[in-house]
Write a protein that holds these residues in place. Structure first.
Motif, PDB file in Angstrom:
ATOM      1  N   ILE A 174       0.845  -1.203   0.000  1.00  0.00           N
ATOM      2  CA  ILE A 174       0.000   0.000   0.000  1.00  0.00           C
ATOM      3  C   ILE A 174       0.884   1.259   0.000  1.00  0.00           C
ATOM      4  CG2 ILE A 174      -0.203   0.217   2.540  1.00  0.00           C
ATOM      5  CD1 ILE A 174      -3.192   0.902   2.032  1.00  0.00           C
ATOM      6  N   SER A 175       0.438   2.294  -0.722  1.00  0.00           N
ATOM      7  CA  SER A 175       1.227   3.532  -0.735  1.00  0.00           C
ATOM      8  C   SER A 175       0.824   4.399   0.456  1.00  0.00           C
ATOM      9  CB  SER A 175       0.994   4.300  -2.035  1.00  0.00           C
ATOM     10  OG  SER A 175      -0.303   4.858  -2.030  1.00  0.00           O
ATOM     11  N   ASP A 176       1.691   5.356   0.790  1.00  0.00           N
ATOM     12  CA  ASP A 176       1.395   6.238   1.923  1.00  0.00           C
ATOM     13  C   ASP A 176       0.083   6.980   1.688  1.00  0.00           C
ATOM     14  OD1 ASP A 176       3.835   5.378   2.754  1.00  0.00           O
ATOM     15  OD2 ASP A 176       4.895   7.254   2.380  1.00  0.00           O
ATOM     16  N   LEU A 177      -0.113   7.433   0.449  1.00  0.00           N
ATOM     17  CA  LEU A 177      -1.318   8.214   0.140  1.00  0.00           C
ATOM     18  C   LEU A 177      -2.574   7.345   0.232  1.00  0.00           C
ATOM     19  CD1 LEU A 177      -2.237  11.057  -0.651  1.00  0.00           C
ATOM     20  CD2 LEU A 177      -2.160  10.342  -3.040  1.00  0.00           C
ATOM     21  N   GLU A 178      -2.477   6.105  -0.275  1.00  0.00           N
ATOM     22  CA  GLU A 178      -3.636   5.197  -0.185  1.00  0.00           C
ATOM     23  C   GLU A 178      -4.015   4.965   1.277  1.00  0.00           C
ATOM     24  OE1 GLU A 178      -3.190   2.252  -4.076  1.00  0.00           O
ATOM     25  OE2 GLU A 178      -1.931   1.891  -2.322  1.00  0.00           O
ATOM     26  N   LEU A 179      -2.994   4.769   2.100  1.00  0.00           N
ATOM     27  CA  LEU A 179      -3.262   4.526   3.514  1.00  0.00           C
ATOM     28  C   LEU A 179      -3.903   5.757   4.143  1.00  0.00           C
ATOM     29  CD1 LEU A 179      -2.982   2.693   5.968  1.00  0.00           C
ATOM     30  CD2 LEU A 179      -0.663   3.543   6.285  1.00  0.00           C
ATOM     31  N   PHE A 180      -3.350   6.920   3.829  1.00  0.00           N
ATOM     32  CA  PHE A 180      -3.893   8.166   4.376  1.00  0.00           C
ATOM     33  C   PHE A 180      -5.348   8.350   3.934  1.00  0.00           C
ATOM     34  CE2 PHE A 180      -4.942  12.625   3.946  1.00  0.00           C
ATOM     35  CZ  PHE A 180      -4.709  13.092   5.220  1.00  0.00           C
ATOM     36  N   LEU A 181      -5.588   8.172   2.644  1.00  0.00           N
ATOM     37  CA  LEU A 181      -6.946   8.378   2.130  1.00  0.00           C
ATOM     38  C   LEU A 181      -7.923   7.364   2.725  1.00  0.00           C
ATOM     39  CD1 LEU A 181      -6.286   9.224  -1.631  1.00  0.00           C
ATOM     40  CD2 LEU A 181      -7.074  10.762   0.160  1.00  0.00           C
ATOM     41  N   GLY A 182      -7.472   6.130   2.840  1.00  0.00           N
ATOM     42  CA  GLY A 182      -8.324   5.091   3.429  1.00  0.00           C
ATOM     43  C   GLY A 182      -8.739   5.467   4.835  1.00  0.00           C
ATOM     44  N   LYS A 183      -7.755   5.891   5.616  1.00  0.00           N
ATOM     45  CA  LYS A 183      -8.028   6.270   7.011  1.00  0.00           C
ATOM     46  C   LYS A 183      -8.923   7.518   7.057  1.00  0.00           C
ATOM     47  CE  LYS A 183      -5.126   3.579   9.496  1.00  0.00           C
ATOM     48  NZ  LYS A 183      -5.649   2.732  10.553  1.00  0.00           N
ATOM     49  N   ALA A 184      -8.614   8.501   6.222  1.00  0.00           N
ATOM     50  CA  ALA A 184      -9.362   9.760   6.250  1.00  0.00           C
ATOM     51  C   ALA A 184     -10.811   9.530   5.809  1.00  0.00           C
ATOM     52  CB  ALA A 184      -8.678  10.790   5.361  1.00  0.00           C
ATOM     53  N   LEU A 185     -10.983   8.819   4.699  1.00  0.00           N
ATOM     54  CA  LEU A 185     -12.349   8.596   4.190  1.00  0.00           C
ATOM     55  C   LEU A 185     -13.168   7.725   5.140  1.00  0.00           C
ATOM     56  CD1 LEU A 185     -11.655   8.135   0.376  1.00  0.00           C
ATOM     57  CD2 LEU A 185     -12.685  10.100   1.518  1.00  0.00           C
ATOM     58  N   ALA A 186     -12.481   6.831   5.855  1.00  0.00           N
ATOM     59  CA  ALA A 186     -13.196   5.976   6.819  1.00  0.00           C
ATOM     60  C   ALA A 186     -13.842   6.818   7.907  1.00  0.00           C
ATOM     61  CB  ALA A 186     -12.236   4.969   7.439  1.00  0.00           C
TER      62      ALA A 186
END
Lengths: 305, 238
Positions: free
Chosen positions: B96-108
């Motif tokens: 997973i990329s840093d941005l994907e992880l960030f977006l996943g957490k943020a959108l959750a």
């Protein structure tokens, strides 16, 4: 499968890993031994493309650290020092989550396969937070293997486990070595390393020694034969004038004789002892434990520093 | 996109088993809806214009607080929970990329907060019609609609950014939650200031607040993405 050249990592003024050179072959179980704070975890993190080296280079599974990090992470499995499971998720959900992140083709089948292999299938719906330490470690190991990585980094896989759970994990590692997988095992459990590893590196910020455990021991101590005699005649050490003997010591009444080639030289030695009137009770090879060698090497390294 | 979805589903599964998050996601909106109903009921037909303004502005404020406050608990537990469980490193060891992880957490955090806010607003409208015999004045006007559907995503994003920044430094979810509560300020201060002018919320105010939130949100999200780097997480997060 793993190659590092002058791999170095500093944190401010502190050097965690200095000029590490090593090469680990495909299918090898490689032990990376060192005390706490030696830089073992930092090395794993660099090789698993989690943090960048300050200098030097490395390739893992054919991919270059720093340039092909995503490919490296796709091809390695990491068992961290703590299992790091999601306690509010079931064992199955923990595995499914990681299987999907790794893009495993059939996550359900693969999760079932490893849960069955590690004898956790019957507890698949139980929350990971309710697992014993040993079960958590097994589940974490299953998670590290889900995507069938070519290289497996194991950071202290049996730390904090009771002897029974530790044996289960060791047995699992034993089964993995038969599957052409390269295993990089960080541990300070030296018995474990001796039992499992093809080669070991003794490491303390930098590489102190590297080789097969038997080679390292031989290099450091040579080979030694222990001869127990009944009522050893006085002056027997001086009388033993064979040219291949390097050194003779007394240990608890036994003679500890350093030789080069015991297979060839022991019969000659025994014959000579009998000629000298000694009553030979037993002849055996002195097996130095890896732990003893490790402590000697690390003490020597401290003294050199 | 696939990995972001995987993170989203995992976060929601974990949140569904967290009593603190569930309590906040169910009871807080109900309380806000009830409070907003009381405000509009009292404000309906009141003869004092200043009081009417204050009551209707306060009713709207409850629906602007929700998207700012609901993501606090989800985001705080999402980051601190990973820290407490030691699960960040295995997660970062995946492709997973840093941005994907960030977006996943943020959108959750953002998605449920918006769904809950809008559902609460719908409930509020429904109960207004049922109990008051029709929609009170000043509700479902363009400024209200702009605020409910335009400002709430910005408030939610700002709140998530602040919580992620705070959580990267905190080791206790409750402490992170409390410190991040300051993210609610952009939801209430403009309305309080506007109410003091004895004027109902206008499109101009909503537009101004949106501009401020876009700017503040961009700064906060930029900083949050900056601290959300593998290397930082593994070596600097406490």
């Amino acid at each position: 499968m793993i190659e590092a050249q002058k791999l170095t990592r500093t944190f401010g003024a502190i050097t965690a890993v200095s000029d590490l050179d090593l090469a680990v072959e495909k299918g090898e179980v490689f032990g990376f031994l060192g005390p706490n704070g030696a830089g073992k975890t930092t090395t794993i993190r660099m090789l698993a493309a989690l943090i960048a080296p300050t200098s030097g280079s490395a390739t893992v599974a054919g991919f270059r650290v720093g340039r092909e990090n995503r490919s490296i992470r796709q091809n390695v499995g990491v068992l961290t020092e703590t299992p790091g499971l999601y306690k509010r998720l079931s064992a199955l959900d923990n595995l499914l989550f990681f299987a999907r992140l790794y893009g495993v083709n059939s996550p359900e089948k693969q999760a079932e396969r490893y849960l069955r292999l590690f004898e956790l299938w019957d507890r698949r719906d139980q929350l990971a937070g309710g697992f014993s330490k040993g079960m958590r470690q097994k589940l974490a190991l299953a998670r590290a293997l889900l995507h069938e990585p070519q290289v497996l980094f194991l950071d202290e896989p049996t730390a904090g486990l009771d002897p029974e759970a530790a044996k289960v994990v060791r047995d699992l590692i034993e089964t993995l070595r038969t599957r052409e997988r390269t295993i990089f095992l960080c541990t300070h459990n030296l018995d474990e390393a001796e039992r499992l590893c093809d080669r070991v590196a003794l490491f303390k910020t930098r590489l102190v020694a590297l080789g097969r455990p038997s080679e390292l021991k031989e290099r450091m101590y040579g080979r030694r034969t222990v001869v127990r005699l009944l009522d050893p005649p006085a002056g027997i050490e001086e009388a033993l004038d064979l040219p291949f003997i390097k050194r003779i010591e007394r240990d608890d009444g036994a003679l500890v004789i350093s030789l080069t080639d015991p297979e060839r030289e022991n019969p000659i030695l025994v014959k000579r002892l009998v000629e000298l009137g000694a009553k030979v009770q037993s002849v055996s090879e002195l097996d130095v434990r890896l732990e003893e060698m490790y402590l000697d090497v690390m003490e020597g390294d401290d003294a050199a520093d | 996109m696939r990995r972001i979805k995987v993170i989203l589903v995992k976060e929601w599964r974990e949140s569904a088993r967290n009593k603190m998050i569930l309590f906040g996601a169910i009871f807080l909106p109900l309380f806000m809806v009830a409070a907003a109903l009381v405000m509009v009921y009292q404000g309906k037909g009141i003869d004092v214009p200043a009081a009417e303004v204050a009551l209707f502005n306060t009713a709207l404020m409850y629906f602007l607080i929700l998207p700012a406050i609901i993501p606090l608990a989800i985001a705080a537990y999402s980051i601190i929970g990973e820290k407490e469980q030691g699960s960040l490193e295995p997660l970062l060891a995946t492709p997973i990329s840093d941005l994907e992880l960030f977006l996943g957490k943020a959108l959750a955090s953002v998605i449920p907060s918006l769904i809950i806010t809008w559902a609460s607003f719908g409930l509020f409208i429904g109960v207004c019609i049922l109990l008051l015999g029709g929609l009170p004045p000043h509700v479902l006007t363009p400024p209200w609609i702009a605020a409910i559907f335009g400002l709430t995503p910005l408030l939610s994003l700002f709140s998530v950014g602040v919580t992620m920044l705070v959580s990267s430094r905190a080791s206790d979810a409750r402490a992170a939650y409390q410190i991040s509560s300051f993210a609610v300020i952009p939801a209430i201060v403009p309305l309080i200031l506007y109410t003091s002018r004895k004027t109902l919320v206008s499109l101009w105010l909503i537009g101004l607040e949106a501009v401020v939130l876009v700017a503040a949100g961009a700064i906060v999200l930029y900083l949050a993405i900056k601290v959300f780097q593998r290397e930082q997480i593994l070596t600097r997060w406490k």
